[in-house]
Design an enzyme around this catalytic site. Sequence first.
Site, short mmCIF file in Angstrom:
data_model
loop_
_atom_site.label_atom_id
_atom_site.label_comp_id
_atom_site.label_asym_id
_atom_site.label_seq_id
_atom_site.Cartn_x
_atom_site.Cartn_y
_atom_site.Cartn_z
N LYS A 55 -1.82 -42.40 -55.63
CA LYS A 55 -1.26 -41.04 -55.76
C LYS A 55 -2.39 -40.00 -55.83
CE LYS A 55 2.98 -42.32 -58.26
NZ LYS A 55 3.66 -42.24 -59.56
N ALA A 71 -0.17 -40.86 -62.77
CA ALA A 71 0.22 -42.05 -63.53
C ALA A 71 1.38 -42.73 -62.83
CB ALA A 71 0.61 -41.67 -64.96
N ASP A 72 1.50 -44.03 -63.09
CA ASP A 72 2.65 -44.77 -62.59
C ASP A 72 3.00 -45.84 -63.61
OD1 ASP A 72 4.20 -45.02 -59.81
OD2 ASP A 72 4.10 -46.97 -60.79
N THR A 73 4.27 -45.91 -63.95
CA THR A 73 4.75 -46.88 -64.94
C THR A 73 5.61 -47.93 -64.25
OG1 THR A 73 4.75 -45.18 -66.67
CG2 THR A 73 6.07 -47.16 -67.08
N GLY A 108 -0.28 -47.29 -65.35
CA GLY A 108 -1.60 -47.06 -64.77
C GLY A 108 -1.86 -45.57 -64.74
#
Length: 192
Positions: A55, A71-73, A108
């Site tokens: 991203k 961020a990525d969950t 992340g």
Amino acid sequence: MNLLRPLLLASNSPRRKELLAGLGLDFQIKVKEVHEDFPDHLKRAEVAEYLASHKADAYQHDLQHEVLLTADTIVCLEDRILNKPANYEEAFEMLSALSGTSHEVITGVCVLMKEQKAVFHDSTKVYFKKLTKAEIDYYIRNYQPFDKAGAYGIQEWIGMIGIERIEGSYFNVMGLPVEKLYAQLKALGVVR
């Protein structure tokens, strides 16, 4: 908190906006549409870090003096990654699978500046009680969790009645490990 550079949050998540504001940091929202595909060979934490980094890469040429945060969950039930549900049926299936068991939530995070990039993750173990079909149905119909990995938000009704305990950061499950993020921003000299 004193920010030494402008901060951009590349997310439309209301939870991430709330958590970042809670740190006392001023920031602006800047969002681009980025595909969230990832290579099949990646392991769980690698997926979260890859997506956050991927991203951020979309903004690489836009940055001057700013700091970009992405961020990525992901929600992991054994070897299965539960993404955002497409519809009621998928949400019901996911919550049924999470019911009465534990799973891992990994976020992340990427902090990108023109001259450097830091990528890290945090992991939290979440224990759900056994949920009834009526509880799952009520939650999905009333809270529409279609924008949430694993089809739930810990801060919502399902978290209040269904989560027995967690091991790790509550804020990580919400979508941003703020304690690790703050430490990283300090280490990078972005806040003081």
